[in-house]
Design a protein around this motif. Structure first.
Motif, PDB file in Angstrom:
ATOM      1  N   ASP A 119      -9.002   4.993 -48.476  1.00 31.76           N
ATOM      2  CA  ASP A 119      -8.585   3.676 -48.947  1.00 31.76           C
ATOM      3  C   ASP A 119      -7.463   3.758 -49.977  1.00 31.76           C
ATOM      4  OD1 ASP A 119      -9.943   4.777 -51.009  1.00 31.76           O
ATOM      5  OD2 ASP A 119     -11.346   3.128 -51.315  1.00 31.76           O
ATOM      6  N   ASP A 133     -14.517  -2.168 -57.508  1.00 32.02           N
ATOM      7  CA  ASP A 133     -15.283  -3.219 -56.824  1.00 32.02           C
ATOM      8  C   ASP A 133     -16.119  -4.072 -57.775  1.00 32.02           C
ATOM      9  OD1 ASP A 133     -14.316  -2.171 -54.438  1.00 32.02           O
ATOM     10  OD2 ASP A 133     -16.001  -0.774 -54.250  1.00 32.02           O
ATOM     11  N   GLN A 186      -6.245   0.414 -58.511  1.00 36.32           N
ATOM     12  CA  GLN A 186      -5.197   0.212 -57.514  1.00 36.32           C
ATOM     13  C   GLN A 186      -5.326   1.254 -56.413  1.00 36.32           C
ATOM     14  OE1 GLN A 186      -1.763   0.630 -60.088  1.00 36.32           O
ATOM     15  NE2 GLN A 186      -1.604  -1.582 -60.403  1.00 36.32           N
ATOM     16  N   ASN A 187      -4.753   0.948 -55.253  1.00 39.81           N
ATOM     17  CA  ASN A 187      -4.688   1.940 -54.184  1.00 39.81           C
ATOM     18  C   ASN A 187      -3.326   1.883 -53.512  1.00 39.81           C
ATOM     19  OD1 ASN A 187      -4.789   0.136 -51.761  1.00 39.81           O
ATOM     20  ND2 ASN A 187      -6.769  -0.409 -52.640  1.00 39.81           N
ATOM     21  N   ARG A 189      -2.329   1.709 -50.394  1.00 37.91           N
ATOM     22  CA  ARG A 189      -2.087   0.764 -49.305  1.00 37.91           C
ATOM     23  C   ARG A 189      -1.668  -0.606 -49.831  1.00 37.91           C
ATOM     24  NH1 ARG A 189      -7.054   2.040 -45.086  1.00 37.91           N
ATOM     25  NH2 ARG A 189      -6.386   4.153 -44.526  1.00 37.91           N
ATOM     26  N   ASP A 190      -2.336  -1.047 -50.893  1.00 39.36           N
ATOM     27  CA  ASP A 190      -1.971  -2.348 -51.448  1.00 39.36           C
ATOM     28  C   ASP A 190      -0.585  -2.311 -52.083  1.00 39.36           C
ATOM     29  OD1 ASP A 190      -4.392  -3.294 -50.617  1.00 39.36           O
ATOM     30  OD2 ASP A 190      -5.365  -3.090 -52.579  1.00 39.36           O
ATOM     31  N   ILE A 191      -0.217  -1.173 -52.679  1.00 37.04           N
ATOM     32  CA  ILE A 191       1.087  -1.064 -53.317  1.00 37.04           C
ATOM     33  C   ILE A 191       2.204  -1.032 -52.277  1.00 37.04           C
ATOM     34  CG2 ILE A 191       2.569   0.518 -54.621  1.00 37.04           C
ATOM     35  CD1 ILE A 191       0.192   1.146 -56.376  1.00 37.04           C
ATOM     36  N   ASN A 193       2.033  -2.091 -49.112  1.00 31.72           N
ATOM     37  CA  ASN A 193       2.002  -3.423 -48.492  1.00 31.72           C
ATOM     38  C   ASN A 193       2.889  -3.503 -47.235  1.00 31.72           C
ATOM     39  OD1 ASN A 193       1.146  -6.069 -48.251  1.00 31.72           O
ATOM     40  ND2 ASN A 193       2.767  -6.880 -49.598  1.00 31.72           N
ATOM     41  N   ASN A 194       2.794  -2.448 -46.407  1.00 30.31           N
ATOM     42  CA  ASN A 194       3.527  -2.396 -45.127  1.00 30.31           C
ATOM     43  C   ASN A 194       5.046  -2.465 -45.290  1.00 30.31           C
ATOM     44  OD1 ASN A 194       1.122  -2.289 -43.594  1.00 30.31           O
ATOM     45  ND2 ASN A 194       0.913  -4.520 -43.741  1.00 30.31           N
ATOM     46  N   LYS A 242       8.933   0.693 -54.027  1.00 31.06           N
ATOM     47  CA  LYS A 242       7.584   1.228 -53.824  1.00 31.06           C
ATOM     48  C   LYS A 242       7.431   2.621 -54.417  1.00 31.06           C
ATOM     49  CE  LYS A 242       6.614  -2.493 -51.608  1.00 31.06           C
ATOM     50  NZ  LYS A 242       5.829  -3.549 -52.276  1.00 31.06           N
TER      51      LYS A 242
END
Length: 328
Positions: A119, A133, A186-187, A189-191, A193-194, A242
């Motif tokens: 993740d 979480d 934070q992780n 993938r969220d940073i 963001n494709n 990024k």
């Protein structure tokens, strides 16, 4: 008086015949002995050679390995008798054949990187999961617990926690510490963001002089400096902003500079799959400046090169020269 009598003609003839026959016989015996001598010697030498050949053949059959000059001509070599004695713990372990791993589903996909979890977390622990979480109530409880710890620290260093100047220090320090370590929430993938785009670009891309502030995990005091990130795309590029965001995420955790440099490089290699990644960081550590050796002018440089930067010296030198560190 006796008279000598001469032999008669018949007697003289028979004597001559005997002498001639004896002389003929003597010459024939000598000739035969002379002629027979060399042939017997030759036959003897031939027999000896044949016997030696038979012995060699019998040795070859018995050993099963042909021999040359008394030594085996086998292609296999014996272990050297003069091999240096070594500690068995220094010997490299034998590599075992790895069994092919079954293909995992998307829900079970995990990163091959040793520091990036599925993740996008770095070195995830139980506390990392809980903080990521947590609910608002759990966040308030965490803040209250941290304030109590800071108040204990003030008491232990000899300060009065109820004094006006430090009365709000536990709350302020708790808020600041949670901000300094916000990278745990934070992780990657969220940073990202494709923000990965397909471009036919395979040349060096560098973002340099990224300001970094982090906390030394050994003393909980800051170290700060600049980070330079470069990569060579493999037909895909990432949004320029990024790269500093990824560096910021990993720096906002308790760190050591060596690990921080490696984690940033591995994360970019993981999400972008480029031909290579290079990360160099130069920083000053207050744990060495304010205490310990107290050398204020010292700086620490760390690097991590992956892919083509590791394999090709020319590519690595180009990156170092462009960021201003290759002075050779």
């Amino acid at each position: 008086m006796s008279q000598l009598t001469s032999p008669s003609r018949e007697d003289r003839g028979s004597a001559e015949v005997d002498l001639s026959s004896s002389s003929v016989a003597g010459t024939s015996d000598v000739e035969t002995s002379i002629n027979e001598g060399p042939t017997q010697a030759q036959n003897g030498s031939r027999d000896e050679k044949k016997a030696k050949k038979k012995k060699k053949r019998s040795r070859t059959k018995a050993d099963g390995v042909p021999k040359v000059n008394g030594y085996s001509a086998s292609p296999k070599r014996r272990d050297s008798l003069s091999k240096a004695a070594r500690d068995p713990r220094d010997e490299a372990p034998h590599k075992k054949k790895r069994k092919p791993k079954p293909e995992s589903t998307e829900t079970e996909t995990r990163s091959p990187s040793p520091v990036i979890d599925f993740d996008g977390l770095s070195r995830p622990s139980r506390g990392t999961r809980e903080r990521l979480d947590e609910s608002p109530e759990q966040a308030a409880e965490r803040l209250k617990k941290l304030q109590g710890a800071v108040r204990t620290i003030l008491e232990c260093v000899g300060e009065d926690p109820d004094r006006e100047g430090v009365l709000a220090t536990p709350r302020r320090y708790a808020d600041a510490m949670l901000y300094f370590t916000k990278g745990y929430q934070q992780n990657v993938r969220d940073i990202v963001n494709n923000a990965i785009f397909h471009e036919n670009h395979n040349e060096l891309v560098i973002v340099k002089d990224i300001e970094i502030f982090s906390l030394c995990e050994h003393h909980l005091v800051p170290f700060f400096g600049k980070m330079h990130i470069g990569y060579i795309p493999n037909n895909n590029v990432i949004g320029i902003s990024k790269l500093p965001r990824i560096a910021e995420m990993f720096s906002r955790r308790l760190q050591v500079q060596e690990r921080l440099t490696r984690e940033v490089a591995n994360a970019i290699m993981e999400v972008l799959k480029p031909q290579g990644v290079a990360v160099v960081m130069e920083s000053s550590h207050l744990c060495m400046v304010m205490r310990g050796i107290q050398k204020t002018t010292t700086s620490t440089i760390t690097s991590c090169v992956l892919g083509c930067f590791d394999r090709k010296e020319k590519t690595r030198n180009e990156f170092l020269s462009l960021i201003g560190l290759n002075r050779s």
